[in-house]
Each structure stands twice: as C-alpha cells, then as structure tokens.
Motif scaffolding. Structure first.
Motif, mmCIF file in Angstrom:
data_model
loop_
_atom_site.group_PDB
_atom_site.id
_atom_site.type_symbol
_atom_site.label_atom_id
_atom_site.label_comp_id
_atom_site.label_asym_id
_atom_site.label_seq_id
_atom_site.Cartn_x
_atom_site.Cartn_y
_atom_site.Cartn_z
ATOM 1 N N HIS A 287 2.570 -0.705 0.530
ATOM 2 C CA HIS A 287 1.249 -0.114 0.774
ATOM 3 C C HIS A 287 0.239 -0.696 -0.228
ATOM 4 C CE1 HIS A 287 -1.874 3.004 1.013
ATOM 5 N NE2 HIS A 287 -1.324 3.370 2.159
ATOM 6 N N PRO A 288 -1.009 -0.931 0.192
ATOM 7 C CA PRO A 288 -1.997 -1.525 -0.728
ATOM 8 C C PRO A 288 -2.233 -0.734 -2.009
ATOM 9 C CG PRO A 288 -3.037 -0.787 1.329
ATOM 10 C CD PRO A 288 -1.570 -0.767 1.544
ATOM 11 N N SER A 289 -1.948 0.568 -2.006
ATOM 12 C CA SER A 289 -2.183 1.367 -3.212
ATOM 13 C C SER A 289 -1.081 1.192 -4.257
ATOM 14 C CB SER A 289 -2.320 2.849 -2.851
ATOM 15 O OG SER A 289 -1.103 3.355 -2.330
ATOM 16 N N VAL A 306 7.883 -8.470 -4.004
ATOM 17 C CA VAL A 306 6.966 -7.529 -3.373
ATOM 18 C C VAL A 306 5.616 -8.193 -3.105
ATOM 19 C CG1 VAL A 306 5.623 -5.425 -3.730
ATOM 20 C CG2 VAL A 306 8.070 -5.446 -4.249
ATOM 21 N N HIS A 307 5.141 -8.023 -1.865
ATOM 22 C CA HIS A 307 3.811 -8.451 -1.457
ATOM 23 C C HIS A 307 2.981 -7.203 -1.163
ATOM 24 C CE1 HIS A 307 6.172 -12.044 -0.740
ATOM 25 N NE2 HIS A 307 5.083 -12.754 -0.479
ATOM 26 N N ILE A 308 1.727 -7.243 -1.516
ATOM 27 C CA ILE A 308 0.808 -6.178 -1.116
ATOM 28 C C ILE A 308 -0.496 -6.820 -0.659
ATOM 29 C CG2 ILE A 308 1.773 -4.451 -2.698
ATOM 30 C CD1 ILE A 308 -0.710 -4.906 -4.462
ATOM 31 N N THR A 309 -1.225 -6.079 0.113
ATOM 32 C CA THR A 309 -2.554 -6.521 0.522
ATOM 33 C C THR A 309 -3.581 -5.800 -0.335
ATOM 34 O OG1 THR A 309 -2.570 -4.800 2.217
ATOM 35 C CG2 THR A 309 -1.884 -7.014 2.893
ATOM 36 N N SER A 310 -4.717 -6.433 -0.521
ATOM 37 C CA SER A 310 -5.758 -5.817 -1.332
ATOM 38 C C SER A 310 -7.119 -6.356 -0.916
ATOM 39 C CB SER A 310 -5.525 -6.093 -2.823
ATOM 40 O OG SER A 310 -6.553 -5.505 -3.603
ATOM 41 N N SER A 311 -8.105 -5.479 -0.956
ATOM 42 C CA SER A 311 -9.485 -5.884 -0.682
ATOM 43 C C SER A 311 -10.264 -6.046 -1.979
ATOM 44 C CB SER A 311 -10.179 -4.850 0.208
ATOM 45 O OG SER A 311 -10.173 -3.583 -0.415
ATOM 46 N N GLU A 312 -9.571 -5.939 -3.102
ATOM 47 C CA GLU A 312 -10.245 -6.136 -4.383
ATOM 48 C C GLU A 312 -9.233 -6.600 -5.426
ATOM 49 O OE1 GLU A 312 -10.342 -1.900 -6.510
ATOM 50 O OE2 GLU A 312 -11.503 -1.930 -4.657
ATOM 51 N N ASN A 313 -9.575 -7.625 -6.113
ATOM 52 C CA ASN A 313 -8.752 -8.110 -7.215
ATOM 53 C C ASN A 313 -9.653 -8.977 -8.086
ATOM 54 O OD1 ASN A 313 -6.197 -8.173 -8.559
ATOM 55 N ND2 ASN A 313 -6.038 -10.325 -7.975
ATOM 56 N N ILE A 314 -10.122 -8.434 -9.167
ATOM 57 C CA ILE A 314 -11.143 -9.095 -9.979
ATOM 58 C C ILE A 314 -10.509 -10.080 -10.951
ATOM 59 C CG2 ILE A 314 -13.012 -8.712 -11.634
ATOM 60 C CD1 ILE A 314 -13.187 -5.841 -10.417
ATOM 61 N N ASN A 315 -11.008 -11.291 -10.945
ATOM 62 C CA ASN A 315 -10.574 -12.306 -11.903
ATOM 63 C C ASN A 315 -11.499 -12.234 -13.122
ATOM 64 O OD1 ASN A 315 -9.768 -14.511 -13.352
ATOM 65 N ND2 ASN A 315 -10.247 -16.029 -11.786
ATOM 66 N N ASN A 388 -16.109 -4.497 7.276
ATOM 67 C CA ASN A 388 -15.612 -5.652 6.531
ATOM 68 C C ASN A 388 -14.107 -5.772 6.773
ATOM 69 O OD1 ASN A 388 -15.241 -7.776 4.746
ATOM 70 N ND2 ASN A 388 -15.142 -6.445 2.936
ATOM 71 N N THR A 389 -13.677 -6.897 7.322
ATOM 72 C CA THR A 389 -12.271 -7.077 7.697
ATOM 73 C C THR A 389 -11.519 -8.006 6.757
ATOM 74 O OG1 THR A 389 -12.794 -8.937 9.166
ATOM 75 C CG2 THR A 389 -12.875 -6.724 10.118
ATOM 76 N N HIS A 390 -12.174 -8.444 5.680
ATOM 77 C CA HIS A 390 -11.533 -9.430 4.794
ATOM 78 C C HIS A 390 -10.534 -8.762 3.847
ATOM 79 C CE1 HIS A 390 -11.021 -12.203 1.399
ATOM 80 N NE2 HIS A 390 -11.167 -13.141 2.318
ATOM 81 N N VAL A 391 -9.255 -9.159 3.966
ATOM 82 C CA VAL A 391 -8.180 -8.630 3.127
ATOM 83 C C VAL A 391 -7.327 -9.795 2.648
ATOM 84 C CG1 VAL A 391 -6.143 -7.145 3.055
ATOM 85 C CG2 VAL A 391 -8.133 -6.430 4.370
ATOM 86 N N ASN A 392 -6.988 -9.794 1.364
ATOM 87 C CA ASN A 392 -6.128 -10.827 0.801
ATOM 88 C C ASN A 392 -4.686 -10.331 0.691
ATOM 89 O OD1 ASN A 392 -8.222 -12.763 0.331
ATOM 90 N ND2 ASN A 392 -8.827 -11.618 -1.494
ATOM 91 N N VAL A 393 -3.755 -11.278 0.637
ATOM 92 C CA VAL A 393 -2.343 -10.969 0.444
ATOM 93 C C VAL A 393 -1.931 -11.485 -0.928
ATOM 94 C CG1 VAL A 393 0.014 -11.252 1.320
ATOM 95 C CG2 VAL A 393 -1.915 -11.141 2.923
ATOM 96 N N TYR A 394 -1.218 -10.632 -1.695
ATOM 97 C CA TYR A 394 -0.791 -10.977 -3.051
ATOM 98 C C TYR A 394 0.721 -10.799 -3.186
ATOM 99 C CZ TYR A 394 -5.759 -10.608 -4.227
ATOM 100 O OH TYR A 394 -7.119 -10.790 -4.272
#
Length: 405
Positions: A287-289, A306-315, A388-394
């Motif tokens: 889960h993204p959380s 483990v992979h998760i999706t996230s709509s925010e990840n600040i560099n 907004n549909t943009h989601v990244n995979v980490y």
C-alpha cells in the motif's frame, strides 16, 4: 503637407499677331485647380492598460478562534501548522511569479475544519468572484463546500486530500493528489509491462478497507494484461501461507500484492514471507502508505524487494529544492515542511496558469508540470473534474526508496 494650406495657380501667356488687322484669338486661362488638404491625424496618448490581477482565495483550517482560547490541543495545532505551512509555501510561489510581471490578489479564509464553516464560506461573494479557489483541505469540508458551488464555473482545487472525486461529484473540482485507484493502476502497469509474471498472489487481511485498493487493481491487471496474468487471492490468518507453497516458483519472482495497512496483520505476514524468501524469490507490492509506517523496517522491506507507489517523494539534494529551502528560511525563519513544499509547487503551477489567461485553466489537461514533490498530469473526468493521475513506482534499495518508474 503637415496641415498647411497651399494653392497652385497656372498663369498662361497671351500671344498676339502683328501682321493683320483681324482680331486674333486669345487663349483663355484654365480654372484654378485646388489640391485637397491632407491632414495628419493628431497622435493620441497611449491607452494605459492595467495589468491583469488574478484573484485567488485560500480556504485553510487555521482554526484561529479555537487557538485563541489557549487550549493545548495537539490535533488542532497539527491542522493549524499544516495550514500555515501550506499558506507560506503558496504565497512564496506567488511572490516569485510577480518578478515576471504577473499580479495576484490573495484572499485567505479560515475554514476552521468545520463543515458548517465551509458551507457558509461557499456563499461568500468574494470567494465566488475568485478566479481560483484553493481548499478546503479535508474531505468532509470539501464535500460541504462543493455541495453549494455546483453551478459556479470556477476551478476549486483540492490541494492535499487524495480522496476520490466521486465522493464530491463536482465538475469544477481539481484533485491534485492522485486517489488510491491510480496507485493501483500504476502498480498493475509496472507489473504487466516490466515484471511480466504469469500470476500474482493477493494477500488480504480480511478487513473491508483492502477493497479500496484491490478492486481497481484487479480491474487494471485484467485490462492491461488482457487477462493473461492469473490472479490468486487468499485471506491470510495468523500469517499462514502453507497453502500457497505448491504454487510458488523456485526460479521466477513470486509477486505478492498486499493492500493492507493493519499493523498486526503486516508484522505477522511479512515475517512469514521473509522465511519463505530464503527458498523462493519474492517481490511484494504494498500500500502507498507503507512508506510512512515506522514499524516497517527498511532491512526487511529490502530483503523482500518491496515496491510501493507514491505521488510524492522529495529529493532534498536537488538544486531547486535546496534553493527553495534557503529562500523559505530567509523569508519565514523556519524549516519548510512537506506541506510548504506542496504549497509552493501548487502555487507556481496554478499561478502560472492564471497568468496565461482563461486558456490556461481551460487547457489544464495539456499543461503538465514537474515540481519538487510530484508531477502533475491532469485528466478530465465527466462530472468529477480534473484528476492528477501521475504516480511513481519505488523500490527499497540501499535502505531507501529508489524510483524505478
């Protein structure tokens, strides 16, 4: 020229004969021809064009009345801090845009995190006259606010809540944080196009909340793979996974989907999967959380791929982020939180769209944006507004999240 009168007179000579007494003809003078007078129009002073001023209304849960009473309520203070941080980031963005000649008038209202207050603000004439409305923040307040503003054709930005727009059903809503279903589609897309397994295993906790993720995920995996990927579901009790072992591969990655956020379920089930991982190749999509759950240790998550999706990840090492942090410190003498960064990104994005005129907001689906915390790619959904549909995979790598898509 230049407005002066002038006339041309043509004089003719008279010729007489001297040899004969007869009357000699006389050449008559032609009538004088008057040239038209050409007037140069007087130069008019240039019309002074007033610069366009975009009116923005921010509706944030400061809850000032409550705080003024001196109560030491952590929940209220947390919401007030969110409001202050977001406001300061948003205002800093508008201040930055004014250096390019853009002009804004920012109105700030206290929504108090009360549905009744949000409902009342929806009738405020100044808010209704705004070019852009940002807020309220929390879903119950958004619902109370948008229920009134159904006919006013002004964009209403949901700045922080990832709640499904189907909850509000307002065609003017702009949902900035991708709802959970788009995380499920992003995970399904990565599994289908990159990992390409023959089957996936869904491990359910038994709680109905799992379905918020599972339903769109199953729809997505069936659609994207054209049902070539088999989906096996199991409700796990006390971490028992022996029934699955005959189906596991010794050579290929075994893909597990775990949509739960229940602490007891995750601790026990992940421990069992860690044991199985000594024999079988295992990859998990959570889960993204999960990235915010402190009881999930990075060492374990890394071992289980483990992979998760996230709509925010600040560099925080990126040059633009470092520059923002320095400017924020200088202006507010404080450290920026994630809400300040979100406020800045959204202020830049929507402020620029407003500066581009009506076409900017009308063409939001053609205006993508990459900020410090996420990218924006909006799609228009009938009756639901823009999402907004943009989601990244980490993936967990070197004890941190590394973007893989």
């Amino acid at each position: 020229m230049s407005g002066n009168r002038w006339l041309i007179y043509v004089l003719t000579a008279l010729f007489t004969g001297a040899c004969s007494p007869r009357l000699q003809p006389v050449a008559s003078s032609p009538a004088p021809v008057e040239k038209p007078i050409v007037k140069v129009p007087e130069a008019k002073p240039p019309v002074k064009v007033e610069p366009k001023v975009s009116l923005i209304s921010l509706l944030l849960p400061f809850d000032l009345d409550y705080l003024d009473k001196g109560y030491n309520n952590n929940a209220a203070l947390k919401k007030a801090n969110i409001a202050v941080d977001y406001y300061q980031g948003f205002k800093l963005a508008l201040d930055s845009l004014t250096t390019f000649g853009y002009n804004y008038k920012l109105q700030v209202y206290d929504s108090k995190d009360l549905p009744s207050q949000a409902h009342a603000l929806a009738y405020n004439a100044q808010i209704r006259a705004s070019d852009l409305i940002v807020g309220p923040v929390f879903p119950v307040d958004i619902k109370a606010f948008t229920a009134v503003l159904t006919s006013v054709r002004k964009p209403i930005v949901s700045p922080l809540a990832p709640a499904s727009p189907a909850t509000f059903k307002n065609r003017n809503l702009v949902t900035v944080n991708p709802p959970l279903e788009y995380h499920a589609w992003a995970a399904a897309g990565y599994i289908t196009t990159t990992l390409k397994p023959k089957k996936v295993f869904i491990l359910k906790s038994g709680y109905s909340e799992d379905n918020d993720y599972l339903s769109p995920f199953k729809t997505a995996i069936d659609s994207l793979s054209k049902k070539r990927i088999k989906v096996n579901q199991l409700t796990v009790v006390h971490g028992q996974l022996k029934v699955l072992e005959p189906q596991l591969s010794l050579t290929e990655q075994n893909i597990f989907i775990m949509p739960s956020t229940n602490q007891a379920f995750l601790i026990v089930t992940l421990r069992t999967l860690d044991s199985l991982g000594k024999k079988y190749p295992i990859t998990i999509f959570g889960h993204p959380s999960w990235k915010d759950l402190t009881y999930l240790k990075a060492e374990l998550l890394q071992r289980l791929k483990v992979h998760i999706t996230s709509s925010e990840n600040i560099n925080y090492k990126a040059p633009e982020t470092l520059s923002f942090i320095r400017t924020y410190r200088k202006n507010y003498h404080a450290e920026p939180t994630v809400y300040a960064i979100k406020g800045f990104d959204e202020g830049i994005y929507f402020g620029k769209l407003l500066a581009d005129g009506d076409d900017g907001l009308k063409n939001i689906t053609r205006n993508d944006f990459t900020g410090m915390h996420n990218s924006f790619h909006f799609e228009k959904k009938t009756g639901l507004g823009w999402i907004n549909t943009h989601v990244n995979v980490y993936k967990y790598s070197n004890f941190a999240l590394k973007q893989v898509k």
